[in-house]
Design an enzyme around this catalytic site. Structure first.
Site, PDB file in Angstrom:
ATOM      1  N   ASP A  11       0.854  -1.205   0.000  1.00 35.27           N
ATOM      2  CA  ASP A  11       0.000   0.000   0.000  1.00 35.27           C
ATOM      3  C   ASP A  11       0.891   1.257   0.000  1.00 35.27           C
ATOM      4  O   ASP A  11       0.879   2.055   0.938  1.00 35.27           O
ATOM      5  CB  ASP A  11      -0.957   0.017   1.213  1.00 35.27           C
ATOM      6  CG  ASP A  11      -0.229   0.060   2.559  1.00 35.27           C
ATOM      7  OD1 ASP A  11      -0.821   0.587   3.526  1.00 35.27           O
ATOM      8  OD2 ASP A  11       0.932  -0.403   2.650  1.00 35.27           O
ATOM      9  N   HIS A 241       9.627   0.068   8.252  1.00 34.92           N
ATOM     10  CA  HIS A 241       8.877  -1.151   8.577  1.00 34.92           C
ATOM     11  C   HIS A 241       8.844  -2.149   7.415  1.00 34.92           C
ATOM     12  O   HIS A 241       9.139  -3.323   7.577  1.00 34.92           O
ATOM     13  CB  HIS A 241       7.425  -0.797   8.944  1.00 34.92           C
ATOM     14  CG  HIS A 241       7.281   0.157  10.082  1.00 34.92           C
ATOM     15  ND1 HIS A 241       7.416  -0.201  11.402  1.00 34.92           N
ATOM     16  CD2 HIS A 241       6.992   1.489  10.089  1.00 34.92           C
ATOM     17  CE1 HIS A 241       7.209   0.845  12.181  1.00 34.92           C
ATOM     18  NE2 HIS A 241       6.954   1.887  11.417  1.00 34.92           N
TER      19      HIS A 241
END
Ligand code: RIB
Ligand code: CA
Length: 315
Positions: A11, A241
């Site tokens: 995303d 991340h």
């Protein structure tokens, strides 16, 4: 050496973007079969446009297919405070001529897995909410046999980043996270427990911007947006991340972890998206512990491998 076949579900998203750059730098080891996008950091149109532009810019030729535009049950909640209104920190990318596949992302993943040779399997790298992956496994359960493992960024055993309890990807779609955790497919969870240690400092980010490599500068500019606008500004370093699932596939030796049986809080309360999993090991058989949870990393090695990869990414 035979390359590992991977499908990337993401995303983009600043750290998804850096993940794509890292994956692109290692296409000698990773055969990227396809990229699917999922509603998360921004709406599906923005993250899909970003995936096309970023993959084009970083030199990934795999097709991009648009996945789910909302979580399985809940309403979407985006993260402009971290990734900007456009999803990539306002960074301007060259206009791409590429267009996304006309195929729905879930059907795209199912076809890619189905078309693998009889003995072949592919790994799924998931760095957004697990909506697409959960629905793939629910609608096409036979695809589980063609998935080597799902290495995903999500969850946390030690507190959240979007609420005190939940990490963003699990908060956004807790039902999808539960469906994947209970799918029986081999999983590697790259949760906040490890990703919060996988950072780049302000100094390292500034250096990246000065190398003269367009790819590294874009990553530096995107991370710089997070450093100046998100809660990372209080820490002076940025967790990358989404680079962790790719780094795990490239360098598993720099990580530590353990197997667990996990569930996700799917309530509407303060614990929405929290990971539930404990020490009732006597309640379950060894084969049930299908989630390998990363808990520690050699931070220096992570930084060295990520920075080196971005530096070497030809542009
Ligand atoms: O909690 C971090 C995760 O949420 C990352 O995948 C980031 O891109 C956001 O989607
Ligand atoms: Ca992401």
């Amino acid at each position: 050496m035979k390359r590992r076949k991977v499908i990337i579900d993401c995303d983009p998203g600043v750290d998804d973007g850096v993940m794509l750059a890292l994956a692109s730098a290692h296409q000698d080891q990773l055969e990227i079969l396809g990229i699917t996008t999922v509603c998360g950091n921004q709406d599906i149109d923005k993250v899909s446009r970003n995936a096309l532009s970023l993959s084009d810019f970083f030199g990934i030729e795999a097709p991009v297919a648009k996945g789910m535009d909302r979580p399985v049950v809940r309403e979407p909640e985006y993260a402009p405070e971290t990734h900007g209104e456009d999803g990539i920190g306002g960074c301007v990318l060259p206009e791409t001529q590429r267009t996304e596949s006309r195929e729905n992302g879930i059907l795209f993943m199912q076809r890619i897995l189905k078309e693998l040779e009889k003995e072949e399997k592919a790994s799924i790298i998931a760095t957004g909410p697990l909506t697409n992956v959960a629905l793939l496994l629910r609608i096409f359960p036979e695809t589980a046999d063609k998935i080597r493992e799902i290495v995903f960024m999500g969850g946390s055993l030690s507190g959240g980043n979007v609420t005190d309890a939940a990490e963003f990807n699990f908060y956004e779609d807790p039902e999808a996270a539960r469906m994947v955790l209970q799918s029986g497919v081999p999983l590697v969870m790259c949760g906040l427990d490890v990703t919060e240690k996988c950072t780049l400092t302000r100094k390292q980010i500034l250096k990246m911007c000065q190398w003269g490599s367009p790819a590294a500068k874009l990553c530096g500019d995107m991370l710089g947006y997070c450093l100046e606008n998100s809660s990372e500004k209080y820490r002076g370093e940025v967790s990358v991340h989404d680079a962790v699932p790719v780094m795990y596939l490239l360098h598993p030796e720099i990580f530590e972890g353990g197997h667990k049986i996990l569930d996700v809080d799917c309530s509407e309360g303060a614990a929405r998206g929290a990971v539930l999993g404990g020490f009732r090991w006597w309640k379950n058989e060894a084969e049930d512990t299908n989630v390998y949870v990363l808990t520690d990393v050699d931070k220096d090695k992570f930084q060295e491998y990520l920075i080196t990869s971005l530096y070497e990414l030809a542009q």
